[in-house]
Design an enzyme around this catalytic site. Structure first.
Site, PDB file in Angstrom:
ATOM      1  N   THR A 103       0.827  -1.215   0.000  1.00 30.44           N
ATOM      2  CA  THR A 103       0.000   0.000   0.000  1.00 30.44           C
ATOM      3  C   THR A 103       0.860   1.264   0.000  1.00 30.44           C
ATOM      4  O   THR A 103       0.548   2.234  -0.700  1.00 30.44           O
ATOM      5  CB  THR A 103      -0.944   0.004   1.211  1.00 30.44           C
ATOM      6  OG1 THR A 103      -1.846  -1.096   1.101  1.00 30.44           O
ATOM      7  CG2 THR A 103      -1.733   1.296   1.291  1.00 30.44           C
ATOM      8  N   SER A 142      -6.990  -0.703  -6.750  1.00 30.96           N
ATOM      9  CA  SER A 142      -6.626  -1.036  -5.383  1.00 30.96           C
ATOM     10  C   SER A 142      -5.138  -1.349  -5.394  1.00 30.96           C
ATOM     11  O   SER A 142      -4.589  -1.772  -6.418  1.00 30.96           O
ATOM     12  CB  SER A 142      -7.418  -2.259  -4.895  1.00 30.96           C
ATOM     13  OG  SER A 142      -6.823  -2.823  -3.733  1.00 30.96           O
ATOM     14  N   THR A 143      -4.493  -1.161  -4.245  1.00 31.39           N
ATOM     15  CA  THR A 143      -3.107  -1.634  -4.138  1.00 31.39           C
ATOM     16  C   THR A 143      -3.015  -3.097  -4.548  1.00 31.39           C
ATOM     17  O   THR A 143      -2.027  -3.524  -5.154  1.00 31.39           O
ATOM     18  CB  THR A 143      -2.608  -1.482  -2.688  1.00 31.39           C
ATOM     19  OG1 THR A 143      -2.487  -0.094  -2.378  1.00 31.39           O
ATOM     20  CG2 THR A 143      -1.254  -2.164  -2.497  1.00 31.39           C
ATOM     21  N   ASN A 144      -4.074  -3.845  -4.269  1.00 34.68           N
ATOM     22  CA  ASN A 144      -4.025  -5.292  -4.442  1.00 34.68           C
ATOM     23  C   ASN A 144      -4.059  -5.742  -5.898  1.00 34.68           C
ATOM     24  O   ASN A 144      -3.818  -6.923  -6.179  1.00 34.68           O
ATOM     25  CB  ASN A 144      -5.160  -5.950  -3.666  1.00 34.68           C
ATOM     26  CG  ASN A 144      -5.102  -5.606  -2.188  1.00 34.68           C
ATOM     27  OD1 ASN A 144      -4.081  -5.147  -1.696  1.00 34.68           O
ATOM     28  ND2 ASN A 144      -6.205  -5.813  -1.486  1.00 34.68           N
ATOM     29  N   THR A 189      34.220 -38.791 -12.885  1.00 34.20           N
ATOM     30  CA  THR A 189      33.004 -38.955 -12.095  1.00 34.20           C
ATOM     31  C   THR A 189      33.434 -39.192 -10.649  1.00 34.20           C
ATOM     32  O   THR A 189      34.353 -39.966 -10.396  1.00 34.20           O
ATOM     33  CB  THR A 189      32.172 -40.158 -12.590  1.00 34.20           C
ATOM     34  OG1 THR A 189      32.966 -41.339 -12.556  1.00 34.20           O
ATOM     35  CG2 THR A 189      31.674 -39.921 -14.017  1.00 34.20           C
ATOM     36  N   SER A 320      47.176 -12.354  -3.352  1.00 30.10           N
ATOM     37  CA  SER A 320      47.505 -12.455  -1.941  1.00 30.10           C
ATOM     38  C   SER A 320      48.351 -11.276  -1.498  1.00 30.10           C
ATOM     39  O   SER A 320      49.169 -10.755  -2.254  1.00 30.10           O
ATOM     40  CB  SER A 320      48.268 -13.757  -1.667  1.00 30.10           C
ATOM     41  OG  SER A 320      48.730 -13.815  -0.341  1.00 30.10           O
ATOM     42  N   SER A 321      48.145 -10.882  -0.235  1.00 32.64           N
ATOM     43  CA  SER A 321      48.963  -9.820   0.358  1.00 32.64           C
ATOM     44  C   SER A 321      50.224 -10.384   1.003  1.00 32.64           C
ATOM     45  O   SER A 321      51.092  -9.625   1.432  1.00 32.64           O
ATOM     46  CB  SER A 321      48.142  -9.069   1.415  1.00 32.64           C
ATOM     47  OG  SER A 321      47.764  -9.964   2.459  1.00 32.64           O
ATOM     48  N   LYS A 326      50.839 -15.245  -6.333  1.00 32.34           N
ATOM     49  CA  LYS A 326      49.605 -16.037  -6.258  1.00 32.34           C
ATOM     50  C   LYS A 326      48.466 -15.328  -6.985  1.00 32.34           C
ATOM     51  O   LYS A 326      48.257 -14.122  -6.807  1.00 32.34           O
ATOM     52  CB  LYS A 326      49.222 -16.270  -4.801  1.00 32.34           C
ATOM     53  CG  LYS A 326      48.087 -17.275  -4.605  1.00 32.34           C
ATOM     54  CD  LYS A 326      47.930 -17.603  -3.125  1.00 32.34           C
ATOM     55  CE  LYS A 326      46.961 -18.759  -2.901  1.00 32.34           C
ATOM     56  NZ  LYS A 326      45.582 -18.376  -3.198  1.00 32.34           N
TER      57      LYS A 326
END
Length: 474
Positions: A103, A142-144, A189, A320-321, A326
Site C-alpha cells: 500500500t 486497489s493496491t491489491n 566422475t 595475496s597480500s 599467487k
C-alpha cells in the site's frame, strides 16, 4: 520567505510534508514506519516505471470510459510518461520492505503522480481538491491489483535483460568449446578418472545448460504477464467499471510492449503468488548451474603446479597480500557468491508466498524485494563471467594429453574387446607399476598395436564419430 512545509491530512490526522516534495502525507508516514533496508523503491527503477505504466493505463481506461475528465486524465498521463522516462524517481522514497501488502508503494506513486499532474495544469502541489491521489490517480484501482501488476512488469523487464546476458555467456562458452574441440582430456566422475572426452565437449555442456535456463526464463515471463488489474480489492472488481479490466490491460500492453493479459479468475490471481514462486525457482536453477560451472572452472584451474592445472583462468588481479605471485579464481568466486544469495532469496520468496492468508498475500513486498535484487545480481554475475573470465581461458594441452595416456580410464575403451575381468587386471597392473594401459596391453598380447591404435583414436574415445568395427584377438 516561502514556507518549507505544507500540511496534509489523512485518516490519522494532519502531517507536515516538505513543501517541495511531490509525495504526500501517506508517503511521509510510510517513511517513518518502515526504516528497514536503508534503501528506497527508487533503487529499483523498473518498479517505478512499471508503476507509472500501470497508472497511465488506468488513466487511459478511465478516460475512455468517461470516468475521468479529459484534462485531468491528460495531466495524469503526462505525469506518468515523465516518470516512465526516468524523471522524479527520487521522489519514490518508501522502503521496499513494508507492511500493508505494498500500500505504501501505491500511495507514494499516487501522490507523486497527482502532484506532478497538478503542476502540469498550473496548480500548486497539494491541491487535492483539483486532482486527488486516490479519487483520480487511483480511480477504479486497489493496491491489491496495482502493486502485483507493477511488480510483475518490473520483473519481466529485468528478466529480459538477464536472458540477454545468459545468451552472451552461452556464446562465450561456445566460442571456447570450438577453440578446445581437439583437446583430449580425462572426464571424471566422483572426482575419479572416468573416460576420455574433449575440453570442447566440456565447455559445450556449459553453453547448453545456460541456454536451457534462458528458455525457462521465457516461460516464467509468460506466467508473469497474466494480470489481476481490474480485480480491485480481492478480485471481485468492486468499484470497478465492467469494461475497465479489459481496457486497462490493453493499454498496459501498448505502453509496456509486453503481452499483458487479464487473469482468468481475478480472485485466484489476487491471492496466488505461484508465478513469483515459479520465477524464483527458475532463478535458483540458474544460480545453481552457474555455481556448479564456476566450481568446475576453479577445480580445473587449481594449481598451477599442485592442482589439476588443466586450464588457466585469466589473471585479473594479484591474489595475496602475503604470497607473491599467487593468482586466485576471483571471477568464478564472485559468481558463486551471487548464486548463494539467489538461493537464499528463493527461500524468502517461498516462505512469503506460503504465508499468504485467505484472499491476499500481505508479504508481496519482500517477494518483490528478493526477486528484484536476484535478477540484476545474476545478470551482473553473467556479464562478469562472460567478459572477465571465459574469453581469456587457455588450455594446458600437453598436460591434458599426458594425463589421458597415463590414466587407467583408458581401459574402459578396451573392455568390449578383452572383457571386464582382463580389463580390471590391466588397470590394477597399471596402477601398481605406473606404466600406461596401452603399453601393458601390447606387452601382454591382449591386443595388437594396430587394434589399440584404432580403439584409442581420440575421435573414438570421445564419441565424436561412429565407433568402427575392431576385430577381436582370436
Amino acid at each position: 520567505m516561502a514556507p518549507t512545509t505544507r500540511v496534509e491530512h489523512d485518516l490519522v490526522g494532519d502531517k507536515e510534508v516538505p513543501a517541495d516534495a511531490y509525495y504526500g502525507v501517506h508517503t511521509v508516514r510510510a517513511v517513518e514506519n518502515f526504516a528497514i533496508t536503508g534503501s528506497t523503491i527508487a533503487q529499483f527503477p523498473d518498479l517505478i516505471t512499471s508503476l507509472a505504466a500501470v497508472k497511465q493505463a488506468a488513466a487511459r481506461a478511465n478516460r475512455d470510459l468517461g470516468l475521468l475528465p479529459p484534462d485531468i486524465a491528460g495531466a495524469i498521463i503526462r505525469a506518468c510518461e515523465e516518470i516512465g522516462s526516468g524523471q522524479l524517481h527520487e521522489q519514490f522514497v518508501v522502503d521496499p520492505v513494508q507492511g500493508g501488502a505494498g500500500t505504501s508503494t501505491n500511495m507514494n506513486a499516487n501522490e507523486v503522480i497527482a502532484n506532478r499532474a497538478l503542476e502540469i495544469l498550473g496548480h500548486p502541489r497539494g491541491r487535492y481538491d483539483v486532482i486527488h491521489p486516490l479519487d483520480h490517480v487511483n480511480l477504479g484501482q486497489s493496491t491489491n491489483d496495482v502493486y502485483p501488476t507493477a511488480v510483475r512488469l518490473a520483473l519481466v523487464a529485468s528478466l529480459r535483460r538477464l536472458g540477454a546476458s545468459l545468451g552472451a555467456l552461452a556464446t562465450a562458452f561456445t566460442v571456447k568449446a570450438t577453440e578446445f574441440g581437439d583437446v583430449l582430456k580425462m572426464g571424471r566422475t566422483q572426482l575419479q578418472d572416468a573416460v576420455p572426452m574433449t575440453l570442447g565437449q566440456e565447455f559445450t555442456t556449459y553453453a547448453v545448460m545456460i541456454e536451457e535456463d534462458r528458455q525457462r526464463l521465457d516461460e516464467a515471463a509468460d506466467l508473469l504477464l497474466e494480470s489481476n488489474l481490474g480485480g480491485t480489492a480481492i478480485g471481485t472488481s468492486i468499484n470497478g467499471h465492467p469494461r475497465y479490466a479489459e481496457l486497462a490491460c490493453r493499454h498496459l500492453a501498448d505502453i509496456s510492449g509486453e503481452l499483458v493479459r487479464p487473469a482468468g479468475d481475478f480472485i485466484e490471481a489476487t491471492q496466488d503468488c505461484g508465478a513469483f514462486v515459479q520465477l524464483s525457482g527458475v532463478l535458483k536453477r540458474v544460480a545453481v548451474k552457474l555455481s556448479k560451472t564456476c566450481n568446475d572452472l576453479r577445480l580445473m584451474s587449481s594449481g598451477p603446479t599442485a592442482g589439476l592445472g588443466e586450464i588457466n583462468l585469466p589473471p585479473v588481479q594479484a591474489g595475496s597480500s602475503i604470497m607473491p605471485g599467487k593468482v586466485n579464481p576471483v571471477i568464478p568466486e564472485v559468481v558463486n557468491q551471487v548464486a548463494f544469495e539467489v538461493i537464499g532469496n528463493d527461500l524468502t520468496v517461498t516462505m512469503a508466498a506460503e504465508a499468504g492468508q485467505l484472499q491476499l498475500n500481505a508479504f508481496e513486498p519482500v517477494i518483490a524485494y528478493s526477486l528484484l535484487r536476484s535478477l540484476p545480481h545474476l545478470r551482473a554475475a553473467c556479464d562478469t563471467l562472460a567478459t572477465r573470465c571465459v574469453p581469456g581461458i587457455t588450455a594446458n594441452r600437453e598436460h591434458l594429453h599426458d594425463t589421458v595416456h597415463r590414466s587407467i580410464g583408458l581401459v574402459t575403451a578396451l573392455a568390449p574387446h578383452i572383457g571386464y575381468a582382463a580389463s580390471t587386471t590391466l588397470a590394477r597392473r597399471a596402477l601398481a607399476t605406473g606404466r600406461g594401459i596401452k603399453e601393458l596391453a601390447t606387452e601382454t598380447g591382449l591386443l595388437t598395436t594396430e587394434q589399440l591404435a584404432t580403439i584409442l583414436r581420440p575421435e573414438n574415445l570421445t564419441g565424436r564419430t561412429p565407433l568402427p568395427e575392431v576385430p577381436t584377438k582370436p
